[in-house]
Design an enzyme around this catalytic site. Sequence first.
Site, PDB file in Angstrom:
ATOM      1  N   HIS A  72       0.836  -1.200   0.000  1.00 22.87           N
ATOM      2  CA  HIS A  72       0.000   0.000   0.000  1.00 22.87           C
ATOM      3  C   HIS A  72       0.867   1.245   0.000  1.00 22.87           C
ATOM      4  O   HIS A  72       1.760   1.400   0.826  1.00 22.87           O
ATOM      5  CB  HIS A  72      -0.918   0.019   1.234  1.00 22.87           C
ATOM      6  CG  HIS A  72      -2.145  -0.823   1.049  1.00 22.87           C
ATOM      7  ND1 HIS A  72      -3.299  -0.631   1.770  1.00 22.87           N
ATOM      8  CD2 HIS A  72      -2.390  -1.852   0.216  1.00 22.87           C
ATOM      9  CE1 HIS A  72      -4.203  -1.509   1.380  1.00 22.87           C
ATOM     10  NE2 HIS A  72      -3.686  -2.271   0.456  1.00 22.87           N
ATOM     11  N   TYR A 201      -9.093   5.911   7.320  1.00 22.28           N
ATOM     12  CA  TYR A 201      -9.207   6.322   8.720  1.00 22.28           C
ATOM     13  C   TYR A 201     -10.217   7.465   8.771  1.00 22.28           C
ATOM     14  O   TYR A 201      -9.962   8.530   8.207  1.00 22.28           O
ATOM     15  CB  TYR A 201      -7.855   6.810   9.244  1.00 22.28           C
ATOM     16  CG  TYR A 201      -6.832   5.713   9.457  1.00 22.28           C
ATOM     17  CD1 TYR A 201      -6.094   5.188   8.395  1.00 22.28           C
ATOM     18  CD2 TYR A 201      -6.600   5.201  10.730  1.00 22.28           C
ATOM     19  CE1 TYR A 201      -5.158   4.177   8.608  1.00 22.28           C
ATOM     20  CE2 TYR A 201      -5.662   4.197  10.954  1.00 22.28           C
ATOM     21  CZ  TYR A 201      -4.947   3.689   9.893  1.00 22.28           C
ATOM     22  OH  TYR A 201      -4.017   2.696  10.099  1.00 22.28           O
ATOM     23  N   PRO A 293      -4.055   0.878  18.767  1.00 23.05           N
ATOM     24  CA  PRO A 293      -3.807   0.363  17.413  1.00 23.05           C
ATOM     25  C   PRO A 293      -3.936   1.392  16.282  1.00 23.05           C
ATOM     26  O   PRO A 293      -3.616   1.084  15.140  1.00 23.05           O
ATOM     27  CB  PRO A 293      -4.861  -0.748  17.248  1.00 23.05           C
ATOM     28  CG  PRO A 293      -5.904  -0.468  18.267  1.00 23.05           C
ATOM     29  CD  PRO A 293      -5.251   0.256  19.392  1.00 23.05           C
ATOM     30  N   LYS A 297       1.248   0.302  15.018  1.00 26.68           N
ATOM     31  CA  LYS A 297       2.667   0.257  15.395  1.00 26.68           C
ATOM     32  C   LYS A 297       3.076  -0.951  16.240  1.00 26.68           C
ATOM     33  O   LYS A 297       4.266  -1.266  16.334  1.00 26.68           O
ATOM     34  CB  LYS A 297       3.015   1.522  16.208  1.00 26.68           C
ATOM     35  CG  LYS A 297       3.129   2.773  15.369  1.00 26.68           C
ATOM     36  CD  LYS A 297       4.481   2.844  14.698  1.00 26.68           C
ATOM     37  CE  LYS A 297       4.491   3.774  13.535  1.00 26.68           C
ATOM     38  NZ  LYS A 297       4.038   3.167  12.273  1.00 26.68           N
ATOM     39  N   TYR A 385       3.963   6.877   9.948  1.00 33.91           N
ATOM     40  CA  TYR A 385       3.187   5.682   9.577  1.00 33.91           C
ATOM     41  C   TYR A 385       4.071   4.618   8.930  1.00 33.91           C
ATOM     42  O   TYR A 385       3.928   3.430   9.204  1.00 33.91           O
ATOM     43  CB  TYR A 385       2.052   6.074   8.622  1.00 33.91           C
ATOM     44  CG  TYR A 385       0.954   5.029   8.560  1.00 33.91           C
ATOM     45  CD1 TYR A 385      -0.177   5.139   9.371  1.00 33.91           C
ATOM     46  CD2 TYR A 385       1.049   3.930   7.707  1.00 33.91           C
ATOM     47  CE1 TYR A 385      -1.184   4.178   9.333  1.00 33.91           C
ATOM     48  CE2 TYR A 385       0.059   2.963   7.660  1.00 33.91           C
ATOM     49  CZ  TYR A 385      -1.060   3.100   8.473  1.00 33.91           C
ATOM     50  OH  TYR A 385      -2.044   2.145   8.438  1.00 33.91           O
TER      51      TYR A 385
END
Length: 391
Positions: A72, A201, A293, A297, A385
Amino acid sequence: MRTTVGIIGAGPAGLLLARLLHNAGIDSVVLESRDRAYVERRQRAGILEQGTVDVLRAAGAGERMDREGLRHDGIELRFDRRRHRVDFPALTGGKSVMVYAQTEVCKDLIALQLKEGGPLLFEAEALAVEGADTDHPRVRFRHEGAEDVLECDYVVGCDGFWGVARQAIPAGLSRTFERTYPFGWLGILADVAPSHDELVYARHDRGFALLSMRSPSVSRLYLQVPADTDAESWSDEEIWAELERRFETADDWTLRRGPITQKSVTPMRSYVHEPMRHGRLFLAGDAAHIVPPTGAKGLNLAVGDVVTFARALTHREETGSDGLLDAYSATCLRRVWQAERFSYDMTTMLHRAPDATPFDDRIQLARLDRLASSRAAETDLAEGYTGFPVG
Ligand code: RFL
Ligand code: PHB
């Protein structure tokens, strides 16, 4: 029983550590309290950072991941019915992440360990670590109804948040840092193709929602719910309707529905135990730290810890120097706290606290709007990220 490194726990941390040590010619024994099927089925993480992907490949454990994992190159942030894509490679000089479930990482590492590695004992519960501050630490454990002792040169506690290893560090030497959040995640697995080709998100006045996936035909979705929620109190219809509301956009995007095959609620917590080492006992992964979460990570931190330990012990075998082992806790904690900060930022930006005021709502929207309009802000998110460097 005797070995160089006694490893407690066969989650991602313990399994990968055993593999890294095997590749370095160092022997180990892994003790795991649950059975193999349980470890291979436990639904958890889904996102591997670039560095984790590289480590698995280099360890010879990346073959199926490279075949079946989904690379991704970004995520979508959704707020105020708007959609904003964050492009990782463009912002980080080429980094991306991989969607490949923790269950699959564990299956691959277990298969390798049983084929080529040292002993991996299932249904072997560690009862206590003894003599951590001596040259001969031991793990007392129970296996097949009998108690036994594993004599080691080093013990690594990879036994998760609820494990026993951390308890062997005297309270007077420990400091813990903790925050619990007044909400959790209701997570579902559904037999339906993901409704978007990247993770979404979503921040919504009704609470956070996340769209993720396990494969081109299996979706993984999460809803923010109150901390004490019973997953069974939500019907399938209620879950889909709520997901639809929180993912709503101004364009014609739609959420695909399908049969829900699993439902559970995860609490949200930030936790760090310092130090991560006492004598010859080292803590790695969730045994030492927990992140909510939202930043994806947890597994990646566990990987960083065991890479750091394997490197340090290899250095000692090659040079006789304890320098890197002595630096283990400080080296890991620096990265751990960056991940704690990132996960905290993501969590507070996207979740609605039960006591949130209209001011808090506006601040969240301003943070998201800033991300959507500033390359500097977006770069910070993309760097966090895709992962902080190990060591
Ligand atoms: P684990 O996986 O908890 O493994 C610990 C193992 O130790 C065993 N054990 C014992 N064995 C012997 N004797 C004892 N006394 C023992 N006590 C315990 C346990 O049975 C278990 O097998 O810890 P490890 O290896 O440190 O790995 C950490 C990760 O599992 C965890 O951080 C992640 O799953 C967190 N996480 C995520 N991390 C990511 O990097 N990316 C994600 O996308 C992501 N999503 C998530 C997550 C965690 C979630 N939940 C359920 C907490 C999503 C969720 C919903
Ligand atoms: C998941 O797919 O389980 C997942 C993905 C991203 C997160 C957390 C969990 O931030």
